[in-house]
Design a protein around this motif. Structure first.
Motif, PDB file in Angstrom:
ATOM      1  N   LEU A  20      33.683  -9.413  56.555  1.00  0.00           N
ATOM      2  CA  LEU A  20      34.063  -8.241  57.329  1.00  0.00           C
ATOM      3  C   LEU A  20      33.981  -7.034  56.415  1.00  0.00           C
ATOM      4  CD1 LEU A  20      35.112  -7.114  60.019  1.00  0.00           C
ATOM      5  CD2 LEU A  20      37.421  -7.408  59.124  1.00  0.00           C
ATOM      6  N   HIS A  21      33.228  -6.035  56.845  1.00  0.00           N
ATOM      7  CA  HIS A  21      33.108  -4.775  56.107  1.00  0.00           C
ATOM      8  C   HIS A  21      33.912  -3.717  56.856  1.00  0.00           C
ATOM      9  CE1 HIS A  21      29.666  -5.868  53.426  1.00  0.00           C
ATOM     10  NE2 HIS A  21      29.638  -6.857  54.307  1.00  0.00           N
ATOM     11  N   LEU A  22      34.751  -2.993  56.123  1.00  0.00           N
ATOM     12  CA  LEU A  22      35.563  -1.913  56.683  1.00  0.00           C
ATOM     13  C   LEU A  22      35.176  -0.610  56.008  1.00  0.00           C
ATOM     14  CD1 LEU A  22      39.044  -3.667  56.553  1.00  0.00           C
ATOM     15  CD2 LEU A  22      37.446  -3.583  58.482  1.00  0.00           C
ATOM     16  N   TRP A  23      34.954   0.402  56.814  1.00  0.00           N
ATOM     17  CA  TRP A  23      34.665   1.728  56.297  1.00  0.00           C
ATOM     18  C   TRP A  23      35.645   2.701  56.930  1.00  0.00           C
ATOM     19  CZ3 TRP A  23      30.545  -1.482  57.645  1.00  0.00           C
ATOM     20  CH2 TRP A  23      29.664  -1.774  56.614  1.00  0.00           C
ATOM     21  N   VAL A  24      36.284   3.496  56.111  1.00  0.00           N
ATOM     22  CA  VAL A  24      37.139   4.582  56.584  1.00  0.00           C
ATOM     23  C   VAL A  24      36.506   5.847  56.026  1.00  0.00           C
ATOM     24  CG1 VAL A  24      39.466   5.539  56.605  1.00  0.00           C
ATOM     25  CG2 VAL A  24      39.151   3.071  56.623  1.00  0.00           C
ATOM     26  N   GLU A  25      35.733   6.522  56.870  1.00  0.00           N
ATOM     27  CA  GLU A  25      34.927   7.672  56.462  1.00  0.00           C
ATOM     28  C   GLU A  25      35.728   8.968  56.596  1.00  0.00           C
ATOM     29  OE1 GLU A  25      32.074   7.346  55.113  1.00  0.00           O
ATOM     30  OE2 GLU A  25      31.037   5.615  55.965  1.00  0.00           O
ATOM     31  N   ALA A  26      35.824   9.726  55.501  1.00  0.00           N
ATOM     32  CA  ALA A  26      36.568  10.987  55.492  1.00  0.00           C
ATOM     33  C   ALA A  26      35.705  12.114  56.061  1.00  0.00           C
ATOM     34  CB  ALA A  26      36.980  11.332  54.063  1.00  0.00           C
ATOM     35  N   PHE A  27      36.343  12.973  56.847  1.00  0.00           N
ATOM     36  CA  PHE A  27      35.665  14.130  57.431  1.00  0.00           C
ATOM     37  C   PHE A  27      36.550  15.360  57.374  1.00  0.00           C
ATOM     38  CE2 PHE A  27      33.596  10.674  59.652  1.00  0.00           C
ATOM     39  CZ  PHE A  27      32.276  11.075  59.637  1.00  0.00           C
ATOM     40  N   ASN A  39      39.399  11.233  50.294  1.00  0.00           N
ATOM     41  CA  ASN A  39      38.197  10.428  50.097  1.00  0.00           C
ATOM     42  C   ASN A  39      38.031   9.377  51.184  1.00  0.00           C
ATOM     43  OD1 ASN A  39      37.534  11.700  47.653  1.00  0.00           O
ATOM     44  ND2 ASN A  39      39.003  10.422  46.569  1.00  0.00           N
ATOM     45  N   SER A  40      36.821   8.840  51.258  1.00  0.00           N
ATOM     46  CA  SER A  40      36.530   7.683  52.092  1.00  0.00           C
ATOM     47  C   SER A  40      36.930   6.431  51.332  1.00  0.00           C
ATOM     48  CB  SER A  40      35.031   7.614  52.399  1.00  0.00           C
ATOM     49  OG  SER A  40      34.610   8.735  53.140  1.00  0.00           O
ATOM     50  N   VAL A  41      37.155   5.335  52.055  1.00  0.00           N
ATOM     51  CA  VAL A  41      37.444   4.034  51.440  1.00  0.00           C
ATOM     52  C   VAL A  41      36.566   2.998  52.125  1.00  0.00           C
ATOM     53  CG1 VAL A  41      39.174   2.213  51.150  1.00  0.00           C
ATOM     54  CG2 VAL A  41      39.812   4.604  50.802  1.00  0.00           C
ATOM     55  N   TYR A  42      35.932   2.170  51.306  1.00  0.00           N
ATOM     56  CA  TYR A  42      35.092   1.074  51.802  1.00  0.00           C
ATOM     57  C   TYR A  42      35.630  -0.224  51.230  1.00  0.00           C
ATOM     58  CZ  TYR A  42      31.941   5.104  52.187  1.00  0.00           C
ATOM     59  OH  TYR A  42      31.398   6.337  52.455  1.00  0.00           O
ATOM     60  N   GLN A  43      35.792  -1.229  52.079  1.00  0.00           N
ATOM     61  CA  GLN A  43      36.239  -2.544  51.622  1.00  0.00           C
ATOM     62  C   GLN A  43      35.520  -3.619  52.400  1.00  0.00           C
ATOM     63  OE1 GLN A  43      40.577  -2.653  51.856  1.00  0.00           O
ATOM     64  NE2 GLN A  43      40.595  -2.909  49.655  1.00  0.00           N
ATOM     65  N   ASP A  44      35.323  -4.757  51.754  1.00  0.00           N
ATOM     66  CA  ASP A  44      34.819  -5.915  52.468  1.00  0.00           C
ATOM     67  C   ASP A  44      35.440  -7.158  51.855  1.00  0.00           C
ATOM     68  OD1 ASP A  44      32.353  -7.522  50.933  1.00  0.00           O
ATOM     69  OD2 ASP A  44      32.711  -5.504  50.191  1.00  0.00           O
ATOM     70  N   PHE A  45      35.502  -8.211  52.645  1.00  0.00           N
ATOM     71  CA  PHE A  45      36.101  -9.453  52.171  1.00  0.00           C
ATOM     72  C   PHE A  45      35.578 -10.603  53.014  1.00  0.00           C
ATOM     73  CE2 PHE A  45      39.043  -7.115  54.885  1.00  0.00           C
ATOM     74  CZ  PHE A  45      39.180  -7.987  55.957  1.00  0.00           C
ATOM     75  N   PRO A  46      35.672 -11.824  52.454  1.00  0.00           N
ATOM     76  CA  PRO A  46      35.188 -12.993  53.185  1.00  0.00           C
ATOM     77  C   PRO A  46      36.137 -13.384  54.308  1.00  0.00           C
ATOM     78  CG  PRO A  46      36.142 -13.671  51.105  1.00  0.00           C
ATOM     79  CD  PRO A  46      36.159 -12.161  51.120  1.00  0.00           C
TER      80      PRO A  46
END
Length: 134
Positions: free
Chosen positions: A112-119, A99-106
């Motif tokens: 900061l938004h982090l996206w780890v997109e699964a392919f 799966n992909s994982v999306y996280q963000d934090f102050p």
């Protein structure tokens, strides 16, 4: 039962993206917009992807108080070791399933938004990455 090696069976790899937004912004890029750009990293194993998220959190998170859930209950801080360890386990589980994982934090003055997109190789927009997995 979930297969912890589903990522391997499907030949999944991940593209990592990081974006900074002011604290009041609610819009962010879509998956299609991110894929049109160059990823910060291409990650080949779920451990690499989970470690990237953890290192970005450790480096950039503003230590605001949060309530911890699960086995490590109590009060912690965004970016402290308990928070990062908790997220690492959760993220690694999702990544191992392909799966992909999306996280963000102050951060201090923004988010900061982090996206780890699964392919899978068939989905990857970059032909060079496809060749690595065929």
């Amino acid at each position: 039962m979930l297969d912890p090696d589903e990522w391997r069976n499907r030949h999944v790899h991940w593209h990592a993206y990081a974006e900074i937004y002011c604290r009041t912004a609610v819009d962010h890029t879509t998956r299609a917009q991110r894929l049109a750009g160059k990823p910060a990293l291409v990650l080949l194993a779920p451990e690499d992807a989970a470690n990237w998220i953890a290192s970005m959190t450790r480096r950039h998170a503003h230590p605001s108080a949060i309530r911890l859930i699960g086995t490590e209950t109590g009060i912690g801080h965004v970016g402290d070791d308990r928070h990062i360890d908790h997220d690492f386990v959760t993220n690694l589980d999702a990544l191992c399933q392909g799966n992909s994982v999306y996280q963000d934090f102050p951060r201090q003055t923004d988010r900061l938004h982090l996206w780890v997109e699964a392919f899978t190789p068939d989905e990857c927009p970059d032909v060079r990455h496809n060749q690595e997995f065929l």
